[in-house]
Design a protein around this motif. Structure first.
Motif, PDB file in Angstrom:
ATOM      1  N   LEU A   1     -35.633  -6.795 -38.860  1.00 30.79           N
ATOM      2  CA  LEU A   1     -34.245  -7.715 -38.895  1.00 30.79           C
ATOM      3  C   LEU A   1     -33.585  -7.049 -40.261  1.00 30.79           C
ATOM      4  N   HIS A   2     -32.159  -6.842 -39.902  1.00 34.35           N
ATOM      5  CA  HIS A   2     -31.293  -5.425 -40.206  1.00 34.35           C
ATOM      6  C   HIS A   2     -29.967  -6.505 -40.218  1.00 34.35           C
ATOM      7  N   LEU A   3     -29.098  -6.574 -41.507  1.00 37.33           N
ATOM      8  CA  LEU A   3     -27.653  -6.978 -41.693  1.00 37.33           C
ATOM      9  C   LEU A   3     -26.570  -5.746 -41.387  1.00 37.33           C
ATOM     10  N   ASP A   4     -25.912  -6.270 -40.273  1.00 35.54           N
ATOM     11  CA  ASP A   4     -24.890  -5.226 -39.305  1.00 35.54           C
ATOM     12  C   ASP A   4     -23.655  -6.131 -40.306  1.00 35.54           C
ATOM     13  N   HIS A   5     -23.380  -4.613 -41.558  1.00 32.60           N
ATOM     14  CA  HIS A   5     -22.130  -4.673 -41.387  1.00 32.60           C
ATOM     15  C   HIS A   5     -22.000  -5.352 -43.328  1.00 32.60           C
ATOM     16  N   GLY A   6     -22.314  -5.497 -43.678  1.00 35.43           N
ATOM     17  CA  GLY A   6     -22.839  -6.112 -45.192  1.00 35.43           C
ATOM     18  C   GLY A   6     -21.652  -5.632 -45.634  1.00 35.43           C
ATOM     19  N   ASP A   7     -20.942  -6.414 -46.786  1.00 38.24           N
ATOM     20  CA  ASP A   7     -19.537  -6.187 -47.047  1.00 38.24           C
ATOM     21  C   ASP A   7     -19.339  -6.221 -49.096  1.00 38.24           C
ATOM     22  N   THR A   8     -20.713  -6.964 -49.107  1.00 37.51           N
ATOM     23  CA  THR A   8     -20.879  -7.554 -50.926  1.00 37.51           C
ATOM     24  C   THR A   8     -22.319  -6.877 -50.855  1.00 37.51           C
ATOM     25  N   LEU A   9     -22.405  -6.811 -52.688  1.00 38.87           N
ATOM     26  CA  LEU A   9     -23.183  -6.764 -52.912  1.00 38.87           C
ATOM     27  C   LEU A   9     -24.974  -8.715 -53.029  1.00 38.87           C
ATOM     28  N   GLU A  10     -23.673  -9.096 -53.273  1.00 44.95           N
ATOM     29  CA  GLU A  10     -24.311 -10.087 -52.860  1.00 44.95           C
ATOM     30  C   GLU A  10     -24.398 -11.351 -51.610  1.00 44.95           C
ATOM     31  N   LEU A  11     -24.525 -10.466 -50.485  1.00 43.25           N
ATOM     32  CA  LEU A  11     -25.144 -10.972 -49.196  1.00 43.25           C
ATOM     33  C   LEU A  11     -25.764 -10.502 -49.482  1.00 43.25           C
ATOM     34  N   CYS A  12     -26.106  -8.725 -50.277  1.00 42.09           N
ATOM     35  CA  CYS A  12     -27.337  -8.195 -49.053  1.00 42.09           C
ATOM     36  C   CYS A  12     -27.963  -8.635 -50.710  1.00 42.09           C
ATOM     37  N   LYS A  13     -28.095  -8.734 -50.907  1.00 44.62           N
ATOM     38  CA  LYS A  13     -29.045  -9.495 -52.001  1.00 44.62           C
ATOM     39  C   LYS A  13     -29.986 -10.281 -51.331  1.00 44.62           C
ATOM     40  N   SER A  14     -28.418 -11.514 -50.669  1.00 47.91           N
ATOM     41  CA  SER A  14     -28.815 -12.686 -50.371  1.00 47.91           C
ATOM     42  C   SER A  14     -29.726 -12.712 -48.673  1.00 47.91           C
ATOM     43  N   CYS A  15     -29.702 -11.325 -48.356  1.00 45.29           N
ATOM     44  CA  CYS A  15     -29.797 -11.185 -47.331  1.00 45.29           C
ATOM     45  C   CYS A  15     -31.585 -10.643 -47.699  1.00 45.29           C
ATOM     46  N   VAL A  16     -31.954  -9.638 -49.140  1.00 47.85           N
ATOM     47  CA  VAL A  16     -33.455  -9.387 -49.102  1.00 47.85           C
ATOM     48  C   VAL A  16     -33.696 -10.203 -49.556  1.00 47.85           C
ATOM     49  N   ASP A  17     -33.069 -11.359 -50.218  1.00 49.86           N
ATOM     50  CA  ASP A  17     -34.610 -12.667 -50.967  1.00 49.86           C
ATOM     51  C   ASP A  17     -34.675 -13.130 -50.052  1.00 49.86           C
ATOM     52  N   SER A  18     -34.177 -13.404 -49.026  1.00 49.08           N
ATOM     53  CA  SER A  18     -34.126 -14.223 -47.523  1.00 49.08           C
ATOM     54  C   SER A  18     -35.212 -13.675 -46.937  1.00 49.08           C
ATOM     55  N   GLY A  19     -35.676 -12.068 -47.114  1.00 51.14           N
ATOM     56  CA  GLY A  19     -36.910 -11.592 -45.734  1.00 51.14           C
ATOM     57  C   GLY A  19     -36.100 -11.116 -44.707  1.00 51.14           C
TER      58      GLY A  19
END
Ligand code: G3H
Ligand code: 13P
Ligand code: NA
Ligand code: ZN
Length: 316
Positions: free
Chosen positions: A83-101
């Protein structure tokens, strides 16, 4: 559970094929993706864009992906699903996706200066790797169809930067720009003319500088002509829609390109079958009927891609 992309990419680079990365925003798309990949024994990356998060909610999409892993297991298939985040644009968004699994994230810093891209990407890598999540970075900007000169050199990935970028950031894969673009209108071509070839010379130079490093190709829909014709035949208006030929994608998949992103083709398949179904069944108002027809077409499309274009079928 969900898999990160490390093992998938290693096998794909060595095996001369590419892992499909299909975008999803709803139930039918996700069911079609994992069903087709299970039935073709293909590893798969399901990816969530910012638009998908706005439309369907990040938490909802994550649980759907986790549900898809269960569904595939119940089908008796053993395929890795990331499950991959496509075109993350900020550190906060990437962290939130990492944290949520999420098991993989993209940080697209390609619109920043080189130094800012390196710094941002490095921060994402440090956080993600601490959680065993893989990271895709990007160098070079995908051409937009609005560009007058659609082959503007400055937007291509500069091969002289890739080694330094990969080394400084620690990314697991690198998205590059060699002539593709997002959406259904990738090239301006005159009636009867072929779109320009991708810049395989740039890809070769990148491979020479970072041998065996996993490369990602965005904007890789073929804009399947049959779907465009069907859409136009049933009241749609998509004039001049053109994509990347399957021949070009096969060549890319055989190279260090190990992830190929496809969204638009799925959208076209859904729209074509929904338009056709509703036009032919004017009394029907059950969404399961027309979305069912769309899902069936999506399964067919994805199997075709896995089996005959990306070469990922049978590689799970
Ligand atoms: O990179 C673009 C993908 O096709 C996602 O598009 O932001 O409209 O969901 P979207
Ligand atoms: P297409 O618009 O060509 O399907 O590209 C999708 C993509 O690159 C998603 O990140
Ligand atoms: Na490959
Ligand atoms: Zn993209």
């Amino acid at each position: 559970g969900l898999a990160n992309t490390r093992e998938m990419f290693k096998k794909a680079v060595n095996g001369g094929y590419a892992i499909p990365a299909y975008n999803f925003n709803n139930l039918e798309q996700l069911q079609a993706i994992v069903t087709a990949c299970a039935e073709t024994s293909s590893p798969v990356i399901v990816q969530v864009s910012k638009g998908a998060r706005d439309y369907a909610n990040q938490t909802m999409l994550r649980y759907m992906a986790m549900g898809a892993v269960e569904m595939v297991r119940e089908m008796g298939a053993q395929i890795p699903i990331a499950l991959h985040l496509d075109h993350g644009d900020t550190l906060e968004l990437c962290k939130s996706c990492v944290d949520s699994g999420f098991s993989s994230v993209m940080i697209d810093g390609s619109h920043h200066s080189y130094e800012e891209n390196v710094a941002l990407t490095r921060q994402v890598v440090e956080y993600a790797h601490a959680h065993d999540v893989t990271v895709e970075g990007e160098l070079g900007v995908l051409a937009g169809i609005e560009d007058e000169v659609q082959a503007e050199h400055s937007t291509y990935t500069r091969p002289e930067e890739v080694e330094d970028f990969v080394q400084k950031t620690g990314v697991d894969s690198l998205a590059i720009s060699i002539g593709t673009s997002h959406g259904a209108f990738k090239f301006k071509v005159k009636e009867g003319e072929e779109p320009p070839p991708l810049r395989f010379d740039i890809l070769a130079e990148i491979e020479r500088r970072i041998p065996g490093f996993p490369i990602v190709l965005h904007g890789a829909s073929s804009v399947v002509p049959e779907y465009v014709e069907l859409i136009n035949a049933y009241g749609g208006k998509l004039e001049g829609a053109v994509g990347v030929s399957e021949e070009q994608l096969r060549r890319a998949a055989a190279s260090a390109v190990c992830k190929i992103n496809i969204d638009s083709d799925g959208r076209l398949a859904v729209t074509a079958r929904v338009r056709e179904f509703l036009a032919n069944n004017p009394g029907e108002f059950d969404p399961r009927k027309y979305l069912g027809a769309a899902r069936k077409e999506l399964i067919k499309l994805i199997k075709h891609k896995n089996e005959t274009v990306l070469g990922s079928a049978g590689k799970a």
